[in-house]
Motif scaffolding. Sequence first.
Motif: not given
Length: 323
Positions: A96, A128, A48-49, A112-113, A52, A56, A115-116
């Motif tokens: 993703v 990030l 997930v990180s 999360v995506v 993100a 971004a 916000s990124a």
Amino acid sequence: MQLCRTSVTPKPQAYRGGSKTVGRWLKDRREKKKEESRAQNAQLHAAVSVAAVAAAVAAIAAATAATTSGSGKDDRAARTDMAVASAATLVAAHCVEAAESMGAEREHLASVVGSAVNVRTPGDIVTLTAAAATALRGAATLKARALKEVWNIAAVIPVEKGGMGGHHDHRHHKQHKELDSNGSSFSDELVQDEENFLGLCSQELLARGTELLKRTRKGALHWKIVSVYINRMGLVMLKMKSRHVAGTITKKKKSVVTEVCKDIQAWAGRHLLEGGEQRRYFGLRTAERRVIEFECRSQREYEMWTQGVSRLLNIAGERKHLA
């Protein structure tokens, strides 16, 4: 005055049984499941990180491409920015999808995506990236720890009366008598303990399974998740799983193993690949009299599979003989 040197003979020690109690075995299994759950959650968080970060980067690349194309100053630079934005979007979409296939909840992933893609400052990108790097290191550490525990802890089924354990208890009792009659065989006992321990670790690894390259009778190569174990009927079973591109298991096949073939010739052309000289090949003969060939990446992996499966066949044969 003449001194006489006396030799000290080590006293024979009682044989230490290699079996575990039911309570100890259940406790080890619970701890192992907890470690596996932690490792899986860490890998999911890392995926997930990374998704993100990719989102971004894709958002910033798209914004940069839009700004460049709107200015109309450099058409070549605008086309380059558009190509980079397209590539970044493709990578982000793949990240993703990979995170979702690993079990990430769609709502959490979308949050999360979302916000990124709103980050704009270099500090946000660095934050990030650092978070993703930390998550990846944590996942790698937990994965390595889980693999190390397989070698350090032989999580075997506890011995029961009348089953396979009866044969081992009889053999241990016989060895104990031999130790009582001959104390010098204590070092041999230690060697036997070490061999039994390594054998149990090998059985655990074979039962958990690993990814091997398999060759079909027509010469096609396919990656399979291969595991070998003894089933409740006392037969040595080969289980092969096929994975879909997204990572989901789509096909499973089981066969009864009757023999290990160690003299499999090297597959044509494989020596030309990187590390080709280190690759080794073996086959497993099934009850249908066909030989399924596999490729190992190293001599150690080859020995683990050939010796481990041979040991399972010997155990199954002894159990059948005692029945």
